[in-house]
Design a protein around this motif. Structure first.
Motif, PDB file in Angstrom:
ATOM      1  N   GLY A 194       0.804  -1.214   0.000  1.00 31.62           N
ATOM      2  CA  GLY A 194       0.000   0.000   0.000  1.00 31.62           C
ATOM      3  C   GLY A 194       0.836   1.262   0.000  1.00 31.62           C
ATOM      4  O   GLY A 194       0.296   2.363  -0.082  1.00 31.62           O
ATOM      5  N   THR A 195       2.143   1.130   0.061  1.00 24.80           N
ATOM      6  CA  THR A 195       2.967   2.345   0.135  1.00 24.80           C
ATOM      7  C   THR A 195       2.956   3.118  -1.188  1.00 24.80           C
ATOM      8  O   THR A 195       2.881   4.338  -1.177  1.00 24.80           O
ATOM      9  N   THR A 196       2.991   2.414  -2.309  1.00 21.35           N
ATOM     10  CA  THR A 196       2.999   3.116  -3.601  1.00 21.35           C
ATOM     11  C   THR A 196       1.721   3.920  -3.762  1.00 21.35           C
ATOM     12  O   THR A 196       1.756   5.119  -4.059  1.00 21.35           O
ATOM     13  N   SER A 197       0.570   3.264  -3.546  1.00 19.52           N
ATOM     14  CA  SER A 197      -0.685   3.986  -3.763  1.00 19.52           C
ATOM     15  C   SER A 197      -0.804   5.155  -2.802  1.00 19.52           C
ATOM     16  O   SER A 197      -1.234   6.241  -3.199  1.00 19.52           O
ATOM     17  N   SER A 198      -0.400   4.956  -1.552  1.00 17.52           N
ATOM     18  CA  SER A 198      -0.573   6.069  -0.628  1.00 17.52           C
ATOM     19  C   SER A 198       0.336   7.241  -1.008  1.00 17.52           C
ATOM     20  O   SER A 198      -0.083   8.400  -0.964  1.00 17.52           O
TER      21      SER A 198
END
Ligand code: AMP
Length: 469
Positions: free
Chosen positions: A361-365
């Motif tokens: 979820g780090t990329t999307s956030s």
């Protein structure tokens, strides 16, 4: 040890023609499958030539080095290990000299029972130079061979012992062997070099680049033997009633211009977008991909939903290898270096943002943060892969279950964590329909926790570190 890798093997009939150049170009086209190390091993009469290094294909090989890799047959490998330290000892292909010759091997996949096999081999005197499961396969094959079996029999015997995923290219004194595990988990294809020889490779893009014609898949459980005169022999040694093609190859890993198991990856990604777009009731000004992997899906979504497709993020293609820098800070910098929002396209807009998958979820956030920072009014996240809940042990590099955002959160909790105004995933049923394959022939273990192989029965080495692009 888990690797996401690419393999290639080339044999020319004309023994004055060098295989090294074709292997090199094929490896360049498979670079997305592994960026940590690369290697080529060729064979001329009974001499083997090998060059390996840590880095990208075009950083390791020069015209001179390719020229000195002599011989009409050879194999190549690109590797991205998930183990903390990058080690040249683990770079492939492995070359093992034994009392009756030489064997080189390149592997894509993960052997689940590697530790048991390693203990048994060590107990009976084998010495290992690497921590890779591929070296175990080489030792096992040579042991069978030294008992007097030919290579097809030896490989067939070893296939009965291996549990896990493997697409292998093996170079011996007299032949190249292409081997695919009985479930066909990782891809492997055969191409014809316009009657001048054969090529085997992880993906069809490696065939395209050298002008080879796609012949067919290497079948699950098959050993394909290409002898020194380039005659082809197929040995289907294990035949199971079902397959377990990896769904994540279609979702993210393979190149969109590849055809996997006779299904074009681009079409699958377009359909993934269409399926989400058809059932979406969101009101938005534009739909935009996280480039490059989500482009076909965002186009499909746009067609189905009638929401215009616009680019909002530009990828800097020249940043190169920053993503394999290990420190967290370096990786954060890499995201900013790699993607930049187009302010004029973003400001005041309600955006449907498409990505192929969410892992931690780090990329999307971060990207939602970038778009909001550039003035986006709303960002609605759409994801082409159902929630990834369980870590892959069959050859895709993934973090531990605890780090997987979908492992212990609801969709609403994930939406909140990544800062999206709404979040929708493709369903598993729609994914299977988009791929267009019978459900029983696909591995969806990372989505369902149900793997085609019971991993819990086997001892696993210490958890690898996950480093993403
Ligand atoms: P994450 O930041 O961990 O949620 O990663 C998701 C993003 O990384 C998506 O944009 C994917 O395109 C990409 N991705 C998905 N799986 C992998 C993988 N196994 N290795 C590297 N990148 C990945």
């Amino acid at each position: 040890m888990k690797d996401k890798c690419g393999v290639v093997g080339v044999c020319f009939k004309d023994n004055l023609k060098k295989a090294s150049y074709s292997i090199y170009y094929s490896l360049l086209s498979l670079q997305h499958r592994g960026q940590e190390s690369t290697g080529i091993v060729t064979r001329k009469k009974n001499g083997f030539f090998s060059e390996k290094g840590m880095g990208l294909v075009n950083e390791i090989f020069t015209f001179d080095s390719l020229d000195s890799l002599d011989g009409n047959a050879g194999i190549g490998h690109v590797r991205y290990s998930t183990m903390g330290a990058s080690q040249i000892e683990n770079a492939q292909p492995f070359v093992v000299r034994h009392s009756s010759g030489t064997l080189a091997i390149g592997h894509n996949g993960n052997i689940v029972n590697a530790e048991e096999l390693r203990h048994a081999l060590k107990a009976s005197g084998s010495i290992f130079v690497s921590t890779s499961d591929t070296e175990i396969i080489a030792h096992l094959i040579i042991r069978e061979h030294l008992k007097g079996k030919d290579f097809v029999e030896s490989i067939a015997e070893v296939m009965k012992k291996l549990v896990g995923s493997y697409s292998l290219v093996i170079l011996t004194d007299n032949a190249i062997y292409a081997v695919r595990d009985p479930l066909g988990i990782r891809p492997l294809v055969l191409g014809n070099l316009e009657g001048r020889g054969y090529i085997v490779a992880s993906e069809t893009v490696a065939l395209d680049v050298v002008g080879a014609k796609y012949v067919r898949n290497v079948k699950p459980g098959e050993i394909l033997e290409i002898d020194n005169y380039c005659s082809l022999n197929s040995h289907r040694v294990i035949r199971l009633p079902k397959k377990a093609y990896c769904m994540f190859e279609y979702v993210y890993f393979a190149r969109p211009d590849s055809v996997l198991n006779d299904i074009p990856v681009y079409k699958v990604r377009e359909r993934i977008g269409e399926f989400i777009g058809l059932n979406d009731d969101i009101e938005a000004d534009i739909v935009s991909p996280i480039p490059d992997s989500a482009i076909p899906s965002a186009l499909g979504y746009s067609r189905a939903s009638k929401i215009p497709y616009r680019e909002t993020l530009i990828r800097n293609r020249y940043v190169g290898r920053t993503f394999i820098l290990p420190e967290q800070e370096a990786r954060e910098l890499a995201v900013k270096l790699k993607l930049n929002p187009i302010a004029g396209e973003v400001k005041g807009k309600k955006i449907v943002l498409f990505d192929d998958s969410i892992v931690r979820g780090t990329t999307s956030s971060r990207i939602i943060g970038l778009l909001k920072g550039a003035g986006a009014k709303e960002v609605h996240m759409r994801v082409g892969c159902p929630p990834i809940k369980s870590r892959c042990n069959l050859g895709i590099n993934m973090p531990t279950n605890e780090e997987l955002i979908a492992n212990n959160k609801t969709v609403e909790e994930m939406r909140e964590e990544i800062g999206a105004d709404s979040l929708k995933y493709l369903s598993i049923e729609s994914l299977i329909e988009a791929i267009g394959m019978e459900d029983r022939n696909l591995c969806t273990g990372c989505l369902t926790g149900k793997y085609p192989i019971d991993i819990s029965k086997y001892e696993q080495v210490k958890l690898p570190v996950y480093m993403k692009k």
